[in-house]
Motif scaffolding. Sequence first.
Motif, PDB file in Angstrom:
ATOM      1  N   CYS A   3      -7.017  -6.681   6.437  1.00 39.58           N
ATOM      2  CA  CYS A   3      -5.960  -6.237   7.344  1.00 39.58           C
ATOM      3  C   CYS A   3      -6.272  -6.883   8.682  1.00 39.58           C
ATOM      4  O   CYS A   3      -7.383  -6.739   9.208  1.00 39.58           O
ATOM      5  CB  CYS A   3      -5.955  -4.719   7.466  1.00 39.58           C
ATOM      6  SG  CYS A   3      -4.804  -4.144   8.738  1.00 39.58           S
ATOM      7  N   SER A   4      -5.280  -7.622   9.246  1.00 37.10           N
ATOM      8  CA  SER A   4      -5.552  -8.341  10.492  1.00 37.10           C
ATOM      9  C   SER A   4      -5.170  -7.543  11.738  1.00 37.10           C
ATOM     10  O   SER A   4      -5.213  -8.078  12.852  1.00 37.10           O
ATOM     11  CB  SER A   4      -4.850  -9.707  10.471  1.00 37.10           C
ATOM     12  OG  SER A   4      -3.438  -9.553  10.481  1.00 37.10           O
ATOM     13  N   PHE A   5      -4.805  -6.266  11.587  1.00 38.88           N
ATOM     14  CA  PHE A   5      -4.547  -5.402  12.748  1.00 38.88           C
ATOM     15  C   PHE A   5      -5.850  -5.349  13.560  1.00 38.88           C
ATOM     16  O   PHE A   5      -6.936  -5.222  12.983  1.00 38.88           O
ATOM     17  CB  PHE A   5      -4.158  -4.000  12.264  1.00 38.88           C
ATOM     18  CG  PHE A   5      -3.620  -3.093  13.333  1.00 38.88           C
ATOM     19  CD1 PHE A   5      -2.253  -3.042  13.602  1.00 38.88           C
ATOM     20  CD2 PHE A   5      -4.474  -2.275  14.069  1.00 38.88           C
ATOM     21  CE1 PHE A   5      -1.751  -2.200  14.587  1.00 38.88           C
ATOM     22  CE2 PHE A   5      -3.979  -1.429  15.057  1.00 38.88           C
ATOM     23  CZ  PHE A   5      -2.606  -1.393  15.311  1.00 38.88           C
ATOM     24  N   PRO A   6      -5.766  -5.434  14.904  1.00 35.62           N
ATOM     25  CA  PRO A   6      -6.991  -5.491  15.716  1.00 35.62           C
ATOM     26  C   PRO A   6      -7.996  -4.386  15.368  1.00 35.62           C
ATOM     27  O   PRO A   6      -7.642  -3.207  15.330  1.00 35.62           O
ATOM     28  CB  PRO A   6      -6.465  -5.323  17.146  1.00 35.62           C
ATOM     29  CG  PRO A   6      -5.084  -5.897  17.093  1.00 35.62           C
ATOM     30  CD  PRO A   6      -4.555  -5.530  15.724  1.00 35.62           C
ATOM     31  N   LYS A  42       3.833 -11.241  15.810  1.00 36.65           N
ATOM     32  CA  LYS A  42       3.583 -12.214  14.728  1.00 36.65           C
ATOM     33  C   LYS A  42       2.834 -11.557  13.565  1.00 36.65           C
ATOM     34  O   LYS A  42       2.223 -12.242  12.749  1.00 36.65           O
ATOM     35  CB  LYS A  42       2.754 -13.401  15.261  1.00 36.65           C
ATOM     36  CG  LYS A  42       3.382 -14.107  16.460  1.00 36.65           C
ATOM     37  CD  LYS A  42       4.584 -14.957  16.027  1.00 36.65           C
ATOM     38  CE  LYS A  42       5.129 -15.785  17.158  1.00 36.65           C
ATOM     39  NZ  LYS A  42       6.214 -15.154  17.891  1.00 36.65           N
ATOM     40  N   ASP A  43       2.836 -10.231  13.526  1.00 37.42           N
ATOM     41  CA  ASP A  43       2.126  -9.496  12.468  1.00 37.42           C
ATOM     42  C   ASP A  43       0.626  -9.829  12.448  1.00 37.42           C
ATOM     43  O   ASP A  43      -0.003  -9.809  11.395  1.00 37.42           O
ATOM     44  CB  ASP A  43       2.747  -9.759  11.088  1.00 37.42           C
ATOM     45  CG  ASP A  43       4.110  -9.089  10.947  1.00 37.42           C
ATOM     46  OD1 ASP A  43       4.199  -7.869  11.181  1.00 37.42           O
ATOM     47  OD2 ASP A  43       5.088  -9.787  10.622  1.00 37.42           O
ATOM     48  N   GLY A  55      -5.605 -14.204  14.602  1.00 39.89           N
ATOM     49  CA  GLY A  55      -4.495 -13.286  14.338  1.00 39.89           C
ATOM     50  C   GLY A  55      -4.330 -12.267  15.448  1.00 39.89           C
ATOM     51  O   GLY A  55      -3.203 -11.935  15.839  1.00 39.89           O
ATOM     52  N   ILE A  56      -5.445 -11.799  15.972  1.00 41.31           N
ATOM     53  CA  ILE A  56      -5.383 -10.815  17.069  1.00 41.31           C
ATOM     54  C   ILE A  56      -4.738 -11.454  18.302  1.00 41.31           C
ATOM     55  O   ILE A  56      -3.886 -10.859  18.951  1.00 41.31           O
ATOM     56  CB  ILE A  56      -6.800 -10.266  17.384  1.00 41.31           C
ATOM     57  CG1 ILE A  56      -7.287  -9.421  16.205  1.00 41.31           C
ATOM     58  CG2 ILE A  56      -6.779  -9.430  18.670  1.00 41.31           C
ATOM     59  CD1 ILE A  56      -8.755  -9.052  16.250  1.00 41.31           C
ATOM     60  N   ASN A  58      -1.691  -4.642   7.243  1.00 48.71           N
ATOM     61  CA  ASN A  58      -1.072  -5.723   6.482  1.00 48.71           C
ATOM     62  C   ASN A  58      -2.091  -6.231   5.481  1.00 48.71           C
ATOM     63  O   ASN A  58      -3.197  -5.664   5.365  1.00 48.71           O
ATOM     64  CB  ASN A  58      -0.562  -6.852   7.413  1.00 48.71           C
ATOM     65  CG  ASN A  58      -1.674  -7.568   8.141  1.00 48.71           C
ATOM     66  OD1 ASN A  58      -2.855  -7.225   8.029  1.00 48.71           O
ATOM     67  ND2 ASN A  58      -1.305  -8.559   8.929  1.00 48.71           N
ATOM     68  N   TRP A  59      -1.718  -7.237   4.737  1.00 53.03           N
ATOM     69  CA  TRP A  59      -2.604  -7.809   3.713  1.00 53.03           C
ATOM     70  C   TRP A  59      -2.563  -9.319   3.906  1.00 53.03           C
ATOM     71  O   TRP A  59      -1.495  -9.934   3.817  1.00 53.03           O
ATOM     72  CB  TRP A  59      -2.109  -7.408   2.318  1.00 53.03           C
ATOM     73  CG  TRP A  59      -3.014  -7.818   1.203  1.00 53.03           C
ATOM     74  CD1 TRP A  59      -4.010  -7.064   0.647  1.00 53.03           C
ATOM     75  CD2 TRP A  59      -2.991  -9.058   0.471  1.00 53.03           C
ATOM     76  NE1 TRP A  59      -4.609  -7.773  -0.366  1.00 53.03           N
ATOM     77  CE2 TRP A  59      -4.020  -8.988  -0.507  1.00 53.03           C
ATOM     78  CE3 TRP A  59      -2.213 -10.213   0.543  1.00 53.03           C
ATOM     79  CZ2 TRP A  59      -4.274 -10.019  -1.397  1.00 53.03           C
ATOM     80  CZ3 TRP A  59      -2.477 -11.263  -0.336  1.00 53.03           C
ATOM     81  CH2 TRP A  59      -3.500 -11.155  -1.296  1.00 53.03           C
ATOM     82  N   VAL A  60      -3.724  -9.894   4.235  1.00 56.60           N
ATOM     83  CA  VAL A  60      -3.808 -11.321   4.532  1.00 56.60           C
ATOM     84  C   VAL A  60      -4.848 -11.954   3.609  1.00 56.60           C
ATOM     85  O   VAL A  60      -5.965 -11.455   3.491  1.00 56.60           O
ATOM     86  CB  VAL A  60      -4.228 -11.547   6.011  1.00 56.60           C
ATOM     87  CG1 VAL A  60      -4.297 -13.035   6.329  1.00 56.60           C
ATOM     88  CG2 VAL A  60      -3.272 -10.842   6.964  1.00 56.60           C
TER      89      VAL A  60
END
Length: 178
Positions: free
Chosen positions: A161-164, A119-120, A112-113, A96-98
């Motif tokens: 990107c907030s993906f773990p 919750k994206d 975020g994780i 994603n783009w945060v």
Amino acid sequence: RKALAFGQQKINLHRLGAEFEPKALRPTPGSADLCLLVSTPLVEVMAHLQRCDVAIEANDAMQFNKPSIAVPASCKQFTVNLKHVGKLPKAAMGHNWVLTKAADLQATATDGISAGADKDYVKPGDTRVLAHTKVIGGGESTSVTFDVAKLKSGESYAWFCSFPGHSGIMKGTLALTK
Ligand code: ZN
């Protein structure tokens, strides 16, 4: 005098020291002073040149294809178009783009994780998050549009990107420009 013709347009060639009128304000060797005729209003041409959007690609190797984004202050809104050019599914290699202030990146990514995939990977109601897209998998695209009035000139912004596990590598900078 020589000119290069392109359909109904032409580019005049000037000889250094023997330029003819009309000419550039400061003619220099190797430079070009392009004078094009258009049928649309000038404001539309300016809006086209001053792009108020950006295209960003993310891949299966956890990379964005850009290190930085410049947002023109003349834009009212700015759109980020994110494309995942990889093949891996969202659950394995989601992106994603945060957008946050640079100083908020780390803490926002950590929260975020905890928020989780539903919750994206963005904490609901997090005011440090200035804009964000949903998480997408390989072959998917998404976008987000935000008000440029949210940005201050001179402030350092970061996007990631907030993906773990991704924010350490998948990040860039953003600044408001004139
Ligand atoms: Zn990612």
